[in-house]
Design a protein around this motif. Structure first.
Motif, PDB file in Angstrom:
ATOM      1  N   UNK B 239      39.646  32.384  41.764  1.00 39.43           N
ATOM      2  CA  UNK B 239      38.944  32.896  42.642  1.00 39.43           C
ATOM      3  C   UNK B 239      37.412  33.011  42.158  1.00 39.43           C
ATOM      4  N   UNK B 240      37.405  33.076  41.007  1.00 37.66           N
ATOM      5  CA  UNK B 240      35.941  32.990  40.617  1.00 37.66           C
ATOM      6  C   UNK B 240      35.975  33.175  38.682  1.00 37.66           C
ATOM      7  N   UNK B 241      34.730  33.024  38.429  1.00 33.20           N
ATOM      8  CA  UNK B 241      34.616  33.185  36.861  1.00 33.20           C
ATOM      9  C   UNK B 241      33.788  34.394  36.689  1.00 33.20           C
ATOM     10  N   UNK B 242      34.183  35.097  35.671  1.00 37.83           N
ATOM     11  CA  UNK B 242      33.261  36.440  35.675  1.00 37.83           C
ATOM     12  C   UNK B 242      33.290  36.342  33.803  1.00 37.83           C
ATOM     13  N   UNK B 243      32.171  36.798  33.421  1.00 38.02           N
ATOM     14  CA  UNK B 243      31.732  36.855  31.926  1.00 38.02           C
ATOM     15  C   UNK B 243      32.843  37.082  31.210  1.00 38.02           C
ATOM     16  N   UNK B 244      32.805  36.394  29.872  1.00 35.40           N
ATOM     17  CA  UNK B 244      34.059  36.325  28.914  1.00 35.40           C
ATOM     18  C   UNK B 244      35.189  35.752  29.520  1.00 35.40           C
ATOM     19  N   UNK B 245      35.094  34.667  30.333  1.00 34.68           N
ATOM     20  CA  UNK B 245      36.265  34.133  30.997  1.00 34.68           C
ATOM     21  C   UNK B 245      37.293  35.010  31.411  1.00 34.68           C
ATOM     22  N   UNK B 247      39.146  35.776  34.857  1.00 35.44           N
ATOM     23  CA  UNK B 247      39.455  34.940  35.996  1.00 35.44           C
ATOM     24  C   UNK B 247      40.415  35.352  36.882  1.00 35.44           C
ATOM     25  N   UNK B 248      40.172  35.861  38.019  1.00 35.91           N
ATOM     26  CA  UNK B 248      41.148  36.353  38.634  1.00 35.91           C
ATOM     27  C   UNK B 248      42.090  35.109  39.309  1.00 35.91           C
ATOM     28  N   UNK B 256      46.221  38.134  39.661  1.00 36.63           N
ATOM     29  CA  UNK B 256      46.536  37.939  38.247  1.00 36.63           C
ATOM     30  C   UNK B 256      45.093  38.124  37.579  1.00 36.63           C
ATOM     31  N   UNK B 257      44.676  38.950  36.907  1.00 39.21           N
ATOM     32  CA  UNK B 257      43.652  39.041  35.947  1.00 39.21           C
ATOM     33  C   UNK B 257      43.750  38.506  34.778  1.00 39.21           C
ATOM     34  N   UNK B 258      43.001  37.362  34.384  1.00 41.55           N
ATOM     35  CA  UNK B 258      43.369  36.596  33.524  1.00 41.55           C
ATOM     36  C   UNK B 258      42.252  36.612  32.546  1.00 41.55           C
ATOM     37  N   UNK B 259      42.484  36.951  31.301  1.00 39.33           N
ATOM     38  CA  UNK B 259      41.528  36.479  30.188  1.00 39.33           C
ATOM     39  C   UNK B 259      41.653  35.365  29.597  1.00 39.33           C
ATOM     40  N   UNK B 260      40.743  34.437  29.493  1.00 39.53           N
ATOM     41  CA  UNK B 260      41.116  33.252  28.621  1.00 39.53           C
ATOM     42  C   UNK B 260      40.008  32.972  27.507  1.00 39.53           C
ATOM     43  N   UNK B 562      27.933  28.736  44.486  1.00 37.67           N
ATOM     44  CA  UNK B 562      28.893  29.250  45.621  1.00 37.67           C
ATOM     45  C   UNK B 562      29.352  30.620  44.668  1.00 37.67           C
ATOM     46  N   UNK B 563      29.196  31.879  45.199  1.00 38.04           N
ATOM     47  CA  UNK B 563      29.745  32.834  44.697  1.00 38.04           C
ATOM     48  C   UNK B 563      31.277  33.137  44.763  1.00 38.04           C
ATOM     49  N   UNK B 564      31.741  33.819  43.886  1.00 33.42           N
ATOM     50  CA  UNK B 564      33.278  34.134  43.974  1.00 33.42           C
ATOM     51  C   UNK B 564      33.310  34.889  45.415  1.00 33.42           C
ATOM     52  N   UNK B 565      34.327  34.885  46.033  1.00 39.20           N
ATOM     53  CA  UNK B 565      35.578  34.067  45.690  1.00 39.20           C
ATOM     54  C   UNK B 565      35.572  32.917  46.114  1.00 39.20           C
ATOM     55  N   UNK B 566      36.299  31.776  45.661  1.00 36.53           N
ATOM     56  CA  UNK B 566      36.417  30.593  45.961  1.00 36.53           C
ATOM     57  C   UNK B 566      37.153  30.286  47.361  1.00 36.53           C
ATOM     58  N   UNK B 567      38.171  31.095  47.690  1.00 36.00           N
ATOM     59  CA  UNK B 567      38.648  31.306  48.972  1.00 36.00           C
ATOM     60  C   UNK B 567      38.555  32.661  49.268  1.00 36.00           C
ATOM     61  N   UNK B 568      38.417  33.159  50.614  1.00 35.29           N
ATOM     62  CA  UNK B 568      38.570  34.483  51.054  1.00 35.29           C
ATOM     63  C   UNK B 568      39.917  35.155  50.339  1.00 35.29           C
ATOM     64  N   UNK B 569      39.661  36.201  49.748  1.00 31.03           N
ATOM     65  CA  UNK B 569      40.702  36.963  48.988  1.00 31.03           C
ATOM     66  C   UNK B 569      41.021  38.406  50.044  1.00 31.03           C
TER      67      UNK B 569
END
Lengths: 88, 969
Positions: B239-245, B247-248, B256-260, B562-569
């Protein structure tokens, strides 16, 4: 959530840290305007700031030189470098 | 099911499971695996929705959630995106944006008034006359907005999951699957995420009938599914990219809040519309939409088709139509001398007429496409002098692509326009971010696979700190797949650029003419790309149009991020439970078992009072009276407790606290007031000296952590030889207060409690119940009393012992409310209640705590030197007449003088000792010094008179500290 490297135990989520702000020494024997500037003004322009951080779970203090524009940590600063004396 | 095709090799539907549903009151059916749109189209419904502004009939456009033509309303949900929402049994659906029914929308004639509603007309029309605006606002709100929210909703909680991986690959098409596989085979821990219910991407619809793809597809899917290092998240989107990878990943069951450690964007491209008159008619759709419809759902998009194209993909789609048994009337190629590959050759070989150098001038039809007008196209516009009409009920648009580069932009990647591919492509990507496949300009299957491998190698090398030399441009195609100007003007307009907001070509031209000719301005003024699909099918044309108007390059024109979110959440996926730690004192269970009403104090729960809520006032008064007349016991474990050890301990406390701590005699305590650099009070407590280089300080409940932090920071700043131990949790504390406290306590401890050896403000160490304890004679509540600090694990035993032994004195536990009354009678300040974020010690009436002359330095001293001379307010005691029974005065009620605010009440309570209401008020000077009567404005607005007075209200000379002795004597 951002991450920050704790010098003691490594990379941790930013929510575990307290940001204390720029390392500053209180001016001594100064006029009121200088003192007021110290109390109320802060450096806000993007730059490499020497700032103090506190990692709560470990109770660890540390000082970083951080580029506030890119978030890049340039150096971990030895606390002895920023010590100051107060009038006794 | 007239439109359902024979079984397709890769179809998603399960023909064994029929799903019935209702649409606009009609009973219909589809198969499991259908989306709402595909099931409707299989049933012959090409009209899926009405447009936002003009209520024009709309059908499938992208079938990829890149448009919102098909929005539905169910009993529970609104704005359901039919193109991707799975069909569920028994669901009752209606179209969203209709007045009446979808077929006979009463607002369908709004389009006739379009010329009175030019771009930006909302901003201009409805402001004058001003008094009519409420009317217009109501009308606009009725017309604007989409579905209806069911306010009678049932709460749904979705779990939040947290995950980690080395490498996140977004998009499971050809290049994404290859990248994930290459990385996994090299040992990386990979998460592969795709928004579709099945992996495969365009391999499965665009190349569904391509023999060369068959083997690759089967092998890739099989390996990806079975590789131990790959975790697959189907039906999830990044849904978006946030600092330090960070990614929800949002899926049907939550987030799922994923840290990559790194991310590969294999997000592909989004097909863009061709702009011509009536390009929004049902029956006009993206070529990729038709391919999705056929390959995934086995639904025929129409019977007789024309394909408008500017790339090879259009010819592939033409072949796919024929394969599905759809009559292909013509292919219209925007370019006159195109370099097309084997697909174009196959189309020609089948005898399909190909109109080269032509475009569609207009589509015709009322509710559905009936024919198109083909005209010569010179790269800029159509020549309408010679029109060829072709009957058809399906027109595919295959004129170009926009990269799905949302995540790359969010990650602060730099992208730029590539003249070879006529597409925006990544230029410089930040650390940890990679792109491959069509989003990176690799279009043929070979290029995509090679690019996937390259991106995986680059990402792995970066993760492992190795050198990697392959250029990210290595596998890019060398021919364009997008037309630089797929746009045809028409004097009658209705050539839509953005379907979400019914934006026509002339709207953008007019917006630019009015001066909104910057990409950010034109977006906001015209609202292009601001609809629910966020410009996924429209932004590229918007940029092309603005670039042409300005006569500048695409790069110079720029694009919006395009800001987060990619689709409406859904909010339910984001909303979290209140999740925070709660701290319990060792006595908390006892309090609860004895009827305590608990209140929040920082992270702690503290007894407010003991008793039934309906007897609150009496319970609090009885508790206060017990302390004054006999004995009370309060749990004060929540106080901050800090041990300060080392040769510089006294120096530290002198530097941090206002008063001089180095002169405290061993065994004695002193009030400890903490101010910040500005001189504002931030905390108070006591400092006790246990030895030459050993102190024990307390802090208020809510400020304990911060006080510890300030002390430890000062140790570091000044380079002091001090060790701090935070004992807040390991020591519990209780205050035994009342004239009989000495008599009770002396039977329970080995400490000599006689006045001579343990005076007021003294501290002693000893034992109680076999535990080491510290006893402190404190005066907060204004009676003889002892704070007992004991190890947390022994505290309950001590509490029990006191309650048992105190029974013969009618000891009573008391809570925070009674303590507040008692301290108010003594005029003691509560930091944070009687002070605020601006209060200095002079205002708080504590000049005695500020030794400006005798101390050369403490934190905040230079400010207090100045503030002493400029004191503007002062905390003052007041009381109401005995027997006052008027309207209640509350904390924060304002003190009014001559109609102006002159202060506020900070504390007020009924004092059982004085038999009247007493309180503290922060009053402006000189009012605080001069006033004989104060007027407080209460809730009703009326003024209540009260008299200022000196504090303490009770026991001004402190005789109560030895009340038991005087009585005995």
């Amino acid at each position: 959530m951002k991450l920050l490297d704790c010098p003691l135990i490594g990379r941790r989520p930013i929510s575990e840290f307290d940001y204390v702000g720029e390392v500053r020494k209180p001016p001594v024997d100064c006029d009121t305007a200088t003192w007021a500037a110290f109390v109320f003004n802060r450096q806000g322009a993007p730059s490499v700031l020497r700032e103090r951080w506190y990692h709560r779970p470990t109770g660890y203090w540390f000082i970083l030189d951080r580029d506030t524009l890119t978030d890049e940590v340039k150096a971990i600063v030895d606390a002895r470098e920023v010590r100051y004396d107060i009038p006794a | 099911m007239t439109y359902r095709l024979d079984q397709q090799p890769l179809e998603w539907i399960d023909r064994g499971r029929t799903v019935t549903f209702r649409f606009e009151g009609k009973s219909l059916s589809g198969f499991a695996g259908d989306s709402i749109s595909s099931a409707l189209m299989a049933s012959g419904h090409s009209l899926l929705g009405r447009s936002f502004k003009y209520h024009r009939p709309r059908g499938a456009l992208t079938l990829a959630n890149h448009d919102v033509n098909a929005l539905f309303q169910s009993a529970d949900a609104t704005n359901i995106r039919g193109d991707v929402e799975p069909l569920t049994e028994g669901i009752e659906l209606h179209a969203c944006n209709v007045n009446g029914s979808l077929e006979n929308d009463r607002d369908r004639f709004i389009g006739l008034f379009a010329r009175f509603m030019p771009v930006g007309f909302y901003y201009k029309v409805f402001h004058r006359p001003k008094k009519l605006f409420p009317f217009w606002e109501r009308k606009i709100r009725e017309k604007a907005g989409l579905g209806r929210v069911n306010t009678d909703w049932t709460e749904q909680r979705t779990p939040k999951r947290y995950d980690y991986c080395e490498l996140l690959v977004v998009g499971a098409g050809a290049s994404g699957m290859q990248a994930a596989l290459t990385a996994a085979e090299a040992g990386a821990d990979v998460v592969l995420v795709d928004e579709n219910p099945h992996i495969g991407g365009s391999l499965d619809y665009q190349l569904a009938n391509e023999p060369a793809a068959t083997g690759v597809r089967a092998a890739l899917k099989d390996k990806v599914r079975n590789h131990a290092n790959i975790r697959l998240f189907e039906q999830h989107y990044a849904a978006g990219w946030y600092t330090d990878h960070y990614i929800p990943l949002v899926g049907p069951k939550g987030i799922t809040k994923l840290r990559a450690e790194g991310m590969i964007c294999a997000t592909g491209v989004m097909e863009q519309t061709a702009v011509f008159r009536n390009n929004d008619l049902p029956g006009v759709m993206m070529a990729s939409a038709a391919q999705r419809l056929i390959s995934r759902y086995a639904v025929s998009p129409g019977h007789r088709a024309v394909v408008l194209c500017a790339n090879d993909e259009g010819y592939r789609a033409a072949l796919d139509l024929m394969e599905a048994g759809i009559e292909l009337a013509a292919v219209v190629d925007l370019e006159s001398t195109p370099q097309r590959g084997s697909w174009a050759q196959q189309v020609t070989d089948k005898g399909v007429p190909v109109y080269r150098g032509c475009g569609i001038y207009a589509a015709q039809g009322s509710r559905h496409l009936q024919s198109v007008q083909v005209a010569a196209f010179n790269g800029k516009d159509c020549d309408p002098s010679e029109l060829t009409a072709i009957d058809c009920d399906l027109l595919l648009m295959s004129v170009g692509w926009a990269p799905a580069s949302q995540l790359l932009y969010q990650a602060k990647g730099k992208l730029g326009y590539d003249d070879t591919l006529q597409q925006i492509l990544p230029r410089e990507l930040p650390a940890g971010i990679h792109a491959c496949g069509r989003v990176n300009g690799a279009f043929t299957l070979e290029q995509r696979l090679a690019d996937g491998k390259r991106a995986a190698r680059a990402a792995l090398a970066e993760l492992r700190g190795e050198f990697h030399a392959e250029s990210q441009t290595l596998h890019r195609d060398r021919q364009a797949h997008s037309h630089p100007w797929p746009i045809v003007s028409h004097p009658a307009g209705k050539n839509f650029v953005d379907m979400d907001e019914d934006l026509q070509l002339k709207d953008l031209v007019n917006a630019a003419k009015e001066g909104f000719d910057n990409i950010e301005l034109i977006k906001r003024f015209s609202t292009i790309g601001m609809g629910p699909s966020q410009g996924k099918h429209s932004n590229m044309n918007g940029i092309r149009i603005l670039a042409a108007i300005r006569g500048q390059s695409i790069d110079k024109t720029g694009s919006t991020t395009a800001r987060p979110m990619f689709h409406p959440v859904p909010v339910s996926a984001l909303a979290g439970r209140r999740f925070r730690p709660e701290r319990r004192t060792p006595m908390q269970e006892w309090h609860e078992a004895h009827g305590a009403r608990m209140m929040e104090a920082g992270h702690w729960q503290r007894p407010e009072y003991y008793g039934q809520p309906e007897e609150r006032e009496q319970a609090i008064l009885r508790e206060a009276q017990a302390v004054r007349s006999r004995l009370g016991l309060i749990d004060v474990s929540t106080l901050g407790k800090i041990e300060v050890l080392g040769p510089d301990a006294a120096r530290l406390l002198d530097a941090v606290y206002t008063m001089k701590m180095s002169t405290i005699r061993q065994g004695m305590t002193r009030y400890a007031l903490l101010v910040e650099d500005s001189g504002v009070i931030i905390d108070d407590g006591i400092a006790a000296r246990l030895g030459e280089d050993r102190f024990y300080v307390s802090a208020t409940t809510s400020h304990a952590a911060a006080t510890f932090r300030i002390l430890s920071q000062t140790v570091m700043d000044l380079g002091l030889d001090v060790r701090l131990v935070n004992l807040t949790d390991s020591l519990a504390a209780m205050n035994l207060a009342g004239p009989l406290s000495r008599e009770l306590l002396k039977t329970l401890t080995d400490v000599d409690l006689s006045e001579e050896s343990f005076p007021y403000l003294g501290i002693r160490e000893g034992t109680m119940c076999g535990a080491k304890v510290r006893l402190i004679r404190v005066g907060f509540v204004g009676e003889l009393g002892y704070e007992i600090h004991a190890p947390a694990h022994k505290a309950m035993e001590i509490w029990h012992t006191l309650m048992r032994a105190g029974a013969r004195y009618n000891i009573r536990p008391f809570g925070v409310e009674a303590q507040r009354i008692l301290r108010l009678e003594k005029g003691h300040v509560i930091v944070g209640q009687d002070t605020d974020g601006l209060t200095n010690p002079f205002e708080a009436n504590m000049p005695w705590a500020i030794p400006l002359k005798s101390k050369p330095w403490f934190t905040g001293k230079p400010s207090l030197v100045v503030l002493k001379e400029r004191c503007q307010r002062r905390l003052t005691g007041f009381m109401l007449p005995q027997g006052y029974s008027g309207e209640r005065i509350k904390e924060c009620h304002l003190v009014i003088k001559d109609g102006d605010i002159a202060g506020r009440v900070t504390s007020i309570a009924y004092s059982p000792a004085l038999g009247r209401y007493i309180g503290l008020a922060m009053l402006d000077l000189p009012l605080a010094n001069e006033a004989k009567t104060l007027h407080v404005r209460v809730d009703s607005g009326s003024l209540v008179a009260m008299s200022p007075c000196k504090t303490p209200f009770y026991d001004a000379d402190g005789k109560r500290q030895t009340a038991d002795l005087t009585e005995v004597a």
